[in-house]
Motif scaffolding. Sequence first.
Motif, PDB file in Angstrom:
ATOM      1  N   GLY A 247      39.165  69.000  25.439  1.00  0.00           N
ATOM      2  CA  GLY A 247      39.595  68.164  24.335  1.00  0.00           C
ATOM      3  C   GLY A 247      41.021  67.710  24.506  1.00  0.00           C
ATOM      4  O   GLY A 247      41.644  67.936  25.553  1.00  0.00           O
ATOM      5  N   PRO A 248      41.595  67.041  23.480  1.00  0.00           N
ATOM      6  CA  PRO A 248      42.944  66.497  23.592  1.00  0.00           C
ATOM      7  C   PRO A 248      43.986  67.552  23.951  1.00  0.00           C
ATOM      8  O   PRO A 248      43.942  68.676  23.441  1.00  0.00           O
ATOM      9  CB  PRO A 248      43.211  65.915  22.198  1.00  0.00           C
TER      10      PRO A 248
ATOM     11  N   GLN B   4      47.843  63.145  25.438  1.00  0.00           N
ATOM     12  CA  GLN B   4      47.827  62.406  26.695  1.00  0.00           C
ATOM     13  C   GLN B   4      46.914  61.195  26.495  1.00  0.00           C
ATOM     14  O   GLN B   4      45.692  61.297  26.578  1.00  0.00           O
ATOM     15  CB  GLN B   4      47.331  63.299  27.829  1.00  0.00           C
ATOM     16  N   LEU B   5      47.512  60.054  26.223  1.00  0.00           N
ATOM     17  CA  LEU B   5      46.736  58.891  25.800  1.00  0.00           C
ATOM     18  C   LEU B   5      45.708  58.457  26.827  1.00  0.00           C
ATOM     19  O   LEU B   5      44.636  57.958  26.470  1.00  0.00           O
ATOM     20  CB  LEU B   5      47.674  57.720  25.496  1.00  0.00           C
ATOM     21  N   ASP B   6      46.021  58.633  28.104  1.00  0.00           N
ATOM     22  CA  ASP B   6      45.113  58.139  29.140  1.00  0.00           C
ATOM     23  C   ASP B   6      43.906  59.041  29.357  1.00  0.00           C
ATOM     24  O   ASP B   6      43.093  58.787  30.252  1.00  0.00           O
ATOM     25  CB  ASP B   6      45.848  57.914  30.453  1.00  0.00           C
ATOM     26  N   THR B   7      43.756  60.081  28.521  1.00  0.00           N
ATOM     27  CA  THR B   7      42.566  60.941  28.599  1.00  0.00           C
ATOM     28  C   THR B   7      41.668  60.797  27.372  1.00  0.00           C
ATOM     29  O   THR B   7      40.623  61.455  27.298  1.00  0.00           O
ATOM     30  CB  THR B   7      42.974  62.424  28.727  1.00  0.00           C
ATOM     31  N   LEU B   8      42.043  59.943  26.417  1.00  0.00           N
ATOM     32  CA  LEU B   8      41.321  59.855  25.152  1.00  0.00           C
ATOM     33  C   LEU B   8      40.169  58.856  25.213  1.00  0.00           C
ATOM     34  O   LEU B   8      40.256  57.835  25.908  1.00  0.00           O
ATOM     35  CB  LEU B   8      42.264  59.423  24.033  1.00  0.00           C
ATOM     36  N   PRO B   9      39.097  59.103  24.456  1.00  0.00           N
ATOM     37  CA  PRO B   9      38.056  58.077  24.299  1.00  0.00           C
ATOM     38  C   PRO B   9      38.611  56.910  23.494  1.00  0.00           C
ATOM     39  O   PRO B   9      39.602  57.053  22.771  1.00  0.00           O
ATOM     40  CB  PRO B   9      36.942  58.810  23.543  1.00  0.00           C
TER      41      PRO B   9
ATOM     42  N   ARG C 188      46.178  61.874  37.081  1.00  0.00           N
ATOM     43  CA  ARG C 188      45.501  61.292  35.919  1.00  0.00           C
ATOM     44  C   ARG C 188      44.012  61.641  35.934  1.00  0.00           C
ATOM     45  O   ARG C 188      43.433  62.008  34.912  1.00  0.00           O
ATOM     46  CB  ARG C 188      45.692  59.778  35.901  1.00  0.00           C
ATOM     47  N   LEU C 189      43.381  61.535  37.097  1.00  0.00           N
ATOM     48  CA  LEU C 189      41.958  61.854  37.190  1.00  0.00           C
ATOM     49  C   LEU C 189      41.698  63.325  36.859  1.00  0.00           C
ATOM     50  O   LEU C 189      40.727  63.663  36.171  1.00  0.00           O
ATOM     51  CB  LEU C 189      41.443  61.520  38.586  1.00  0.00           C
ATOM     52  N   TYR C 190      42.574  64.202  37.326  1.00  0.00           N
ATOM     53  CA  TYR C 190      42.444  65.622  37.019  1.00  0.00           C
ATOM     54  C   TYR C 190      42.573  65.871  35.520  1.00  0.00           C
ATOM     55  O   TYR C 190      41.781  66.619  34.927  1.00  0.00           O
ATOM     56  CB  TYR C 190      43.486  66.429  37.780  1.00  0.00           C
ATOM     57  N   ARG C 191      43.574  65.249  34.897  1.00  0.00           N
ATOM     58  CA  ARG C 191      43.798  65.465  33.471  1.00  0.00           C
ATOM     59  C   ARG C 191      42.638  64.936  32.637  1.00  0.00           C
ATOM     60  O   ARG C 191      42.262  65.523  31.625  1.00  0.00           O
ATOM     61  CB  ARG C 191      45.116  64.822  33.038  1.00  0.00           C
ATOM     62  N   ARG C 192      42.056  63.819  33.071  1.00  0.00           N
ATOM     63  CA  ARG C 192      40.894  63.284  32.350  1.00  0.00           C
ATOM     64  C   ARG C 192      39.722  64.253  32.422  1.00  0.00           C
ATOM     65  O   ARG C 192      39.029  64.487  31.417  1.00  0.00           O
ATOM     66  CB  ARG C 192      40.501  61.931  32.943  1.00  0.00           C
ATOM     67  N   ALA C 193      39.495  64.810  33.582  1.00  0.00           N
ATOM     68  CA  ALA C 193      38.399  65.769  33.728  1.00  0.00           C
ATOM     69  C   ALA C 193      38.647  67.010  32.873  1.00  0.00           C
ATOM     70  O   ALA C 193      37.729  67.528  32.228  1.00  0.00           O
ATOM     71  CB  ALA C 193      38.246  66.157  35.201  1.00  0.00           C
ATOM     72  N   ARG C 194      39.886  67.470  32.848  1.00  0.00           N
ATOM     73  CA  ARG C 194      40.222  68.646  32.039  1.00  0.00           C
ATOM     74  C   ARG C 194      40.041  68.361  30.551  1.00  0.00           C
ATOM     75  O   ARG C 194      39.509  69.185  29.804  1.00  0.00           O
ATOM     76  CB  ARG C 194      41.673  69.064  32.326  1.00  0.00           C
ATOM     77  N   ALA C 195      40.473  67.160  30.106  1.00  0.00           N
ATOM     78  CA  ALA C 195      40.349  66.807  28.692  1.00  0.00           C
ATOM     79  C   ALA C 195      38.895  66.674  28.273  1.00  0.00           C
ATOM     80  O   ALA C 195      38.544  66.949  27.121  1.00  0.00           O
ATOM     81  CB  ALA C 195      41.101  65.504  28.420  1.00  0.00           C
ATOM     82  N   ALA C 196      38.027  66.242  29.202  1.00  0.00           N
ATOM     83  CA  ALA C 196      36.611  66.130  28.882  1.00  0.00           C
ATOM     84  C   ALA C 196      36.007  67.484  28.548  1.00  0.00           C
ATOM     85  O   ALA C 196      35.041  67.579  27.772  1.00  0.00           O
ATOM     86  CB  ALA C 196      35.864  65.502  30.054  1.00  0.00           C
ATOM     87  N   VAL C 197      36.591  68.539  29.096  1.00  0.00           N
ATOM     88  CA  VAL C 197      36.097  69.895  28.849  1.00  0.00           C
ATOM     89  C   VAL C 197      36.814  70.540  27.670  1.00  0.00           C
ATOM     90  O   VAL C 197      36.189  71.132  26.786  1.00  0.00           O
ATOM     91  CB  VAL C 197      36.273  70.779  30.106  1.00  0.00           C
TER      92      VAL C 197
END
Length: 263
Positions: free
Chosen positions: A258-259, A138-143, A247-256
């Motif tokens: 990972g990809p 999910q590209l929009d969750t990556l650093p 998108r905001l939810y997925r970003r928060a999940r990826a922060a915990v």
Amino acid sequence: MPRIPVLLYHTVMDDPPDWIAEFTVTPRDFGAQLDAIVASGRTPVPISTLVSHLADRSPLPDRPVVLTFDDGFADLPGPTAEALASRALPATAYLTTGAITPGRRSLLPPAPMMTLSQTPLLEQYGMEVGAHTVTHPQLDTLPPSALRRELREPKTVLEDVLGHEVAHLAYPHGYNSRAVRKAALGAGYASAVAVRHALSSETDEAYRIARLIVRHSHTVADIEAWMDGRGAPVAPFPDSLPTVGWRLYRRARAAVRGPVFAG
């Protein structure tokens, strides 16, 4: 506003793995859908033709249609490419390099895949080749550093195999954001396709071109409606509030965690 169907296929087979079954079309249905496209009178073009129009208003043929294929499943350089070529239908294939390179890994679950060495064969069949990241995240969750790698590495890999520039990108599962679109431009791509499940148009955005995702449940009647410019909204349009919230939810999940696989 002229409505341009850009179809998104994944794989064409009779017995797909469960995880991709929803987005699989049987060979029989695929042939019937291609025949409907031909009968519609639409002019099939690769994505580069649409992109040239979006960039500098280069002329488009009357009633264009674009066929795209994501990931690089095993049927693509064989029966699928043959079905397209037999009807003189150009297409664009977006390849996930980590999934098709022996010894490499991706986030895609197991499935029959083509190999990187078969990529030139796609062009021999008249298909245009684009990139679909390395691992299908999910590209929009990556650093930023991971995002740059996912965009730049497959471009380089495919260019080395083909011997020419690879200028077009597909976002895995369509996930993108303003930062992702800017990164795609910075990585040297001339365009990027999303999903949006909408018809494209002559004023669509070059870095999130709308596509219509073809599911197992879609019929020839659905294809005919799309060819007639019906049955879906028309891009461009702004992201909806549910899309932004997801998108905001997925970003928060990826922060915990990972990809995460985009699918």
